[in-house]
Design an enzyme around this catalytic site. Structure first.
Site, PDB file in Angstrom:
ATOM      1  N   THR A 117     -12.818  69.852  43.057  1.00  0.00           N
ATOM      2  CA  THR A 117     -13.317  68.774  44.109  1.00  0.00           C
ATOM      3  C   THR A 117     -13.090  69.110  45.450  1.00  0.00           C
ATOM      4  O   THR A 117     -11.955  69.889  45.819  1.00  0.00           O
ATOM      5  CB  THR A 117     -12.534  67.536  43.842  1.00  0.00           C
ATOM      6  OG1 THR A 117     -12.712  66.551  44.925  1.00  0.00           O
ATOM      7  CG2 THR A 117     -10.963  67.817  43.618  1.00  0.00           C
ATOM      8  N   TYR A 141      -4.895  63.424  42.688  1.00  0.00           N
ATOM      9  CA  TYR A 141      -5.892  63.994  41.837  1.00  0.00           C
ATOM     10  C   TYR A 141      -6.467  65.284  42.620  1.00  0.00           C
ATOM     11  O   TYR A 141      -6.618  66.066  41.778  1.00  0.00           O
ATOM     12  CB  TYR A 141      -6.948  62.946  42.239  1.00  0.00           C
ATOM     13  CG  TYR A 141      -8.475  63.484  41.981  1.00  0.00           C
ATOM     14  CD1 TYR A 141      -8.792  63.826  40.858  1.00  0.00           C
ATOM     15  CD2 TYR A 141      -9.439  63.656  42.982  1.00  0.00           C
ATOM     16  CE1 TYR A 141     -10.139  64.133  40.302  1.00  0.00           C
ATOM     17  CE2 TYR A 141     -10.687  64.119  42.714  1.00  0.00           C
ATOM     18  CZ  TYR A 141     -10.908  64.349  41.322  1.00  0.00           C
ATOM     19  OH  TYR A 141     -12.392  64.941  41.073  1.00  0.00           O
TER      20      TYR A 141
HETATM   21  N1  UFG Z   1     -14.736  52.793  49.465  1.00  0.00           N
HETATM   22  C1  UFG Z   1     -14.697  51.528  50.031  1.00  0.00           C
HETATM   23  N2  UFG Z   1     -14.663  50.716  49.237  1.00  0.00           N
HETATM   24  C2  UFG Z   1     -14.705  50.503  48.031  1.00  0.00           C
HETATM   25  C3  UFG Z   1     -14.764  51.760  47.207  1.00  0.00           C
HETATM   26  C4  UFG Z   1     -14.772  53.037  48.038  1.00  0.00           C
HETATM   27  O1  UFG Z   1     -14.739  51.477  51.270  1.00  0.00           O
HETATM   28  O2  UFG Z   1     -14.703  49.573  47.122  1.00  0.00           O
HETATM   29  C5  UFG Z   1     -14.938  54.046  50.409  1.00  0.00           C
HETATM   30  C6  UFG Z   1     -13.783  54.871  50.299  1.00  0.00           C
HETATM   31  O3  UFG Z   1     -12.428  54.534  50.878  1.00  0.00           O
HETATM   32  C7  UFG Z   1     -14.298  56.243  50.759  1.00  0.00           C
HETATM   33  C8  UFG Z   1     -15.834  56.117  50.202  1.00  0.00           C
HETATM   34  O4  UFG Z   1     -16.194  54.790  50.098  1.00  0.00           O
HETATM   35  O5  UFG Z   1     -14.152  56.366  52.011  1.00  0.00           O
HETATM   36  C9  UFG Z   1     -16.165  56.718  48.860  1.00  0.00           C
HETATM   37  O6  UFG Z   1     -15.162  56.286  47.932  1.00  0.00           O
HETATM   38  P1  UFG Z   1     -15.348  56.809  46.455  1.00  0.00           P
HETATM   39  O7  UFG Z   1     -14.041  56.183  45.634  1.00  0.00           O
HETATM   40  O8  UFG Z   1     -16.786  56.336  45.966  1.00  0.00           O
HETATM   41  O9  UFG Z   1     -15.282  58.475  46.535  1.00  0.00           O
HETATM   42  P2  UFG Z   1     -13.906  59.092  46.956  1.00  0.00           P
HETATM   43  O10 UFG Z   1     -14.230  59.922  48.097  1.00  0.00           O
HETATM   44  O11 UFG Z   1     -12.678  58.377  46.892  1.00  0.00           O
HETATM   45  O12 UFG Z   1     -13.659  60.150  45.640  1.00  0.00           O
HETATM   46  C10 UFG Z   1     -14.585  60.712  45.098  1.00  0.00           C
HETATM   47  C11 UFG Z   1     -14.446  61.088  43.660  1.00  0.00           C
HETATM   48  C12 UFG Z   1     -13.446  62.069  43.768  1.00  0.00           C
HETATM   49  C13 UFG Z   1     -13.678  63.198  44.660  1.00  0.00           C
HETATM   50  C14 UFG Z   1     -14.096  62.731  45.940  1.00  0.00           C
HETATM   51  C15 UFG Z   1     -14.309  63.679  47.104  1.00  0.00           C
HETATM   52  O13 UFG Z   1     -14.158  60.051  42.899  1.00  0.00           O
HETATM   53  O14 UFG Z   1     -13.521  62.541  42.253  1.00  0.00           O
HETATM   54  O15 UFG Z   1     -15.192  61.755  45.730  1.00  0.00           O
HETATM   55  O16 UFG Z   1     -14.594  62.933  48.023  1.00  0.00           O
HETATM   56  F1  UFG Z   1     -12.770  64.179  44.650  1.00  0.00           F
END
Ligand code: UFG
Length: 327
Positions: A117, A141
């Site tokens: 990741t 993670y």
């Molecule tokens: N977000 C919100 N509201 C929500 C959910 C997410 O504002 O209800 C935002 C998060 O803060 C983030 C973006 O949307 O800025 C994307 O969030 P995700 O949870 O969809 O994805 P992440 O970036 O946290 O994580 C995902 C995968 C991980 C991976 C990562 C790499 O879950 O496995 O992308 O960026 F490592």
């Protein structure tokens, strides 16, 4: 037919990988404990229920199928959860992967494609995130995935386990045929949550933080279509089958979208309002994660065909509207 062991084959990315592996003439054997996956997503090859930390079960499955390679998707992958329960991540992801690698080596299986990741890079302002970039994860993670990358390098040196490591940016979209799709319980990912809010399945989408140092104050991510991502995995597998050296590849498009931009595109695709609440930051979130590499294109010949944000949301919305989604 060539058999590939797919850990996490009942999950979101793993089930899409099984579909593409079967299309490419491989037999994908799913190994999954169903802690976050779904048995009805296993449609393209045999299913073996089991846990990565169960060495005896892994030995049995390797002996039965004698796979030429492993695609290792099985992992816990929620950034927020990993901050509250790091032990779960070190146990499941790191100890589980160690058991898997030991079982693979014992069985004489010497090729592995690993889901890593961009969260291993951490928050690095004004740094181009290519494969040579230092890795400073800011959540458990990402730390667990970086540890497995290190483990793979040691296993290659000692035991000849050749591997391709893919550092995913944000995976999105679904199988355009909607045979398989994205369904997490609980859901934590942005696009499915936005679509839930659009469909009235939740009251609103909470934006996690509006005071980041980005043009509109919300976090920026590089979204890549799951079908493009799994295409890259097949290319990675062929790379290893052709005897090429172990390699790390970023999988992203190089274009970032903010949370607000995702919301606006979702509004355009669905033609419905997205109810939104502005909330505080979520622990462990990086400000901006955008790939700065074209190595996968140049060396693997990878072409991202569906990773346009509108296309990804359209495919996710199609899946969202199927009955499959109502588990
Ligand atoms: N977000 C919100 N509201 C929500 C959910 C997410 O504002 O209800 C935002 C998060 O803060 C983030 C973006 O949307 O800025 C994307 O969030 P995700 O949870 O969809 O994805 P992440 O970036 O946290 O994580 C995902 C995968 C991980 C991976 C990562 C790499 O879950 O496995 O992308 O960026 F490592």
């Amino acid at each position: 037919m060539t058999t590939v062991l797919v850990t996490g084959g009942a999950g979101y990315i793993g089930s899409h990988a099984c579909k593409v592996l079967a299309r490419e003439g491989y037999t994908p054997v799913t190994f999954d404990n169903l802690s976050t996956g779904w048995e009805d997503a296993v449609q393209f090859g045999p299913f073996e229920k089991g846990d990565l930390t169960d060495r005896a079960r892994l030995d049995e499955v390797f002996a039965t199928y004698q796979p030429v390679a492993v695609m290792h998707f099985a992992a816990l992958s929620q950034v927020g959860e990993s901050m509250n329960q790091p032990g779960k991540y070190w146990h499941n992801n790191v100890a589980g992967s160690l058991t898997l690698l030991e079982a693979a080596v014992a069985a004489g299986c010497d090729k592995l494609v690993f889901s890593s990741t961009c969260a291993t890079y951490g928050d690095q302002d004004n740094v181009v995130l290519d494969e040579n970039c230092d890795q400073h994860p800011i959540n458990a993670y990402g730390a667990s995935k970086r540890a497995i990358e290190d483990m793979l390098r040691d296993f290659e040196t000692a035991h000849g386990l050749s591997h391709v490591i893919f550092r995913y940016f944000n995976v999105a979209g679904c199988d355009p045929d909607a045979d398989v799709g994205e369904y997490h319980q609980p859901e934590t990912h942005l696009i499915p949550l936005v679509l839930d809010a659009v469909a009235g399945k939740r009251d609103a989408l909470t934006i996690f933080g509006t005071n980041y140092d980005t043009p509109d104050g919300t976090c920026i991510r590089d979204y890549v279509h799951v079908m493009d991502l799994v295409d890259a995995h097949v290319l990675g597998l062929k790379w290893l089958e052709n005897g090429k050296d172990s390699r790390v590849f970023n999988l992203g498009t190089g274009t970032g979208f903010s949370v607000r931009e995702v919301i606006n595109h979702s509004h355009a695709v669905t033609n419905r309002e997205v109810p939104v609440i502005e909330g505080p930051r979520r622990a462990g979130d990086c400000t901006k994660l955008v790939s700065g590499s074209t190595r996968a294109e140049q060396e693997l010949g990878w072409v991202a065909k569906r990773s346009d944000l509108k296309q990804m949301i359209e495919d996710a919305w199609r899946w969202h509207q199927t009955g499959h989604y109502e588990k």
